[in-house]
Design a protein around this motif. Structure first.
Motif, PDB file in Angstrom:
ATOM      1  N   GLN A   1       0.823  -1.211   0.000  1.00 52.31           N
ATOM      2  CA  GLN A   1       0.000   0.000   0.000  1.00 52.31           C
ATOM      3  C   GLN A   1       0.859   1.264   0.000  1.00 52.31           C
ATOM      4  O   GLN A   1       0.540   2.242  -0.688  1.00 52.31           O
ATOM      5  N   VAL A   2       1.955   1.245   0.764  1.00 51.31           N
ATOM      6  CA  VAL A   2       2.839   2.414   0.834  1.00 51.31           C
ATOM      7  C   VAL A   2       3.469   2.689  -0.525  1.00 51.31           C
ATOM      8  O   VAL A   2       3.420   3.811  -1.041  1.00 51.31           O
ATOM      9  N   LEU A   3       4.064   1.665  -1.135  1.00 49.45           N
ATOM     10  CA  LEU A   3       4.713   1.849  -2.431  1.00 49.45           C
ATOM     11  C   LEU A   3       3.706   2.191  -3.526  1.00 49.45           C
ATOM     12  O   LEU A   3       3.980   3.019  -4.398  1.00 49.45           O
ATOM     13  N   ALA A   4       2.542   1.553  -3.474  1.00 47.13           N
ATOM     14  CA  ALA A   4       1.509   1.831  -4.474  1.00 47.13           C
ATOM     15  C   ALA A   4       1.080   3.299  -4.410  1.00 47.13           C
ATOM     16  O   ALA A   4       0.883   3.951  -5.445  1.00 47.13           O
ATOM     17  N   LYS A   5       0.953   3.821  -3.199  1.00 48.47           N
ATOM     18  CA  LYS A   5       0.579   5.230  -3.022  1.00 48.47           C
ATOM     19  C   LYS A   5       1.644   6.143  -3.619  1.00 48.47           C
ATOM     20  O   LYS A   5       1.325   7.113  -4.319  1.00 48.47           O
ATOM     21  N   TYR A   6       2.920   5.837  -3.351  1.00 46.45           N
ATOM     22  CA  TYR A   6       4.012   6.647  -3.884  1.00 46.45           C
ATOM     23  C   TYR A   6       4.013   6.635  -5.413  1.00 46.45           C
ATOM     24  O   TYR A   6       4.207   7.668  -6.066  1.00 46.45           O
ATOM     25  N   ILE A   7       3.820   5.455  -5.985  1.00 47.45           N
ATOM     26  CA  ILE A   7       3.821   5.322  -7.445  1.00 47.45           C
ATOM     27  C   ILE A   7       2.673   6.109  -8.062  1.00 47.45           C
ATOM     28  O   ILE A   7       2.847   6.838  -9.043  1.00 47.45           O
ATOM     29  N   GLU A   8       1.500   5.981  -7.478  1.00 52.60           N
ATOM     30  CA  GLU A   8       0.310   6.623  -8.039  1.00 52.60           C
ATOM     31  C   GLU A   8       0.355   8.144  -7.931  1.00 52.60           C
ATOM     32  O   GLU A   8      -0.244   8.847  -8.748  1.00 52.60           O
TER      33      GLU A   8
END
Length: 244
Positions: A15-22
């Motif tokens: 969730q953390v990395l996905a948020k950063y990517i998005e």
């Protein structure tokens, strides 16, 4: 657009990395997997991402073993809570090794490193219009994308740096060392403890004074002088005629 994939058996880490990517312009999240074996199957069916973020300590298959199966099909970034695997990770040609918990600033540094790797051949290195990087602007949560060709110089300002671009100035909470390590050395060079220049923006050199586009000038540091002139000599057109 840089495509990304996340393989981690921890939902929160995904969730953390996905948020950063998005929230980062120029990045696309292709998908996520909590099971590395499932990720392998997806890659074979749908293709590989430009960057794959991989946890190391996973029950079905370790991130190290997964990276061996992926070979050179994707750029691997190991994201783990343990630093003991760092040597193994870089032996697998990982582009980065990030320790959890991962801050957004550290994430951006990783992405900028990947951007600099995209420029490979000498001709591509000089075609700086193809490269770019991201910064957090003035710590207000705003993310700015800057093309290499727009940056003239970078100046140290205590705990910050000022990026002087054709369209204005950008202040960001980064060190000169972090900027120097993240930008492609074929285009950017440290010429003073307080300055990094875009070599394509150098107009003239008068003694220790470097003249840049947009009427900018800066002083060449004594300890950087030899390396700077060695770079200039690589492009210098010299006569073979004897004087007299």
């Amino acid at each position: 657009m840089i495509s990304c994939y996340i393989v981690d058996d921890e939902k929160h880490a995904i969730q953390v990395l996905a948020k950063y990517i998005e929230q980062t312009p120029g990045l696309l999240l292709m998908g996520t997997s909590e099971n590395p074996l499932e990720a392998l199957q997806i890659f074979r069916e749908k293709g590989y991402a430009d960057i794959t973020f991989v946890d190391i300590d996973m029950p079905q298959l370790s991130g190290i073993d997964l990276s061996e199966l992926l070979h050179d099909k994707t750029s691997i970034v190991f994201a783990t809570a343990y630093d003991k695997y760092a040597v193994q990770a870089f032996e697998k040609n990982a582009i980065d090794y990030i320790l959890k918990p991962i801050s957004y600033e550290r994430f951006l540094k990783c992405i900028n490193k990947q951007n600099s790797r995209i420029v490979k051949s000498p001709q591509e290195e000089e075609d700086n219009s193809r490269g770019h990087f991201y910064i957090q602007y003035e710590m207000k949560g705003k993310i700015v994308k800057l093309a290499y060709e727009d940056v003239v110089q970078i100046q140290a300002l205590k705990n910050y740096v000022i990026i002087h671009a054709h369209n204005g100035k950008y202040i960001t909470y980064l060190t000169m060392k972090e900027m120097e390590e993240s930008l492609p050395p074929a285009i950017f060079m440290r010429v003073h403890k307080s300055f990094i220049v875009n070599l394509t923006k150098v107009v003239a050199i008068d003694g220790n004074l470097i003249q840049l586009k947009d009427k900018m000038e800066l002083t060449l540091g004594v300890s950087y002088k030899e390396a700077f002139f060695n770079r200039l000599n690589e492009k210098m057109i010299k006569t073979k005629r004897l004087p007299g």
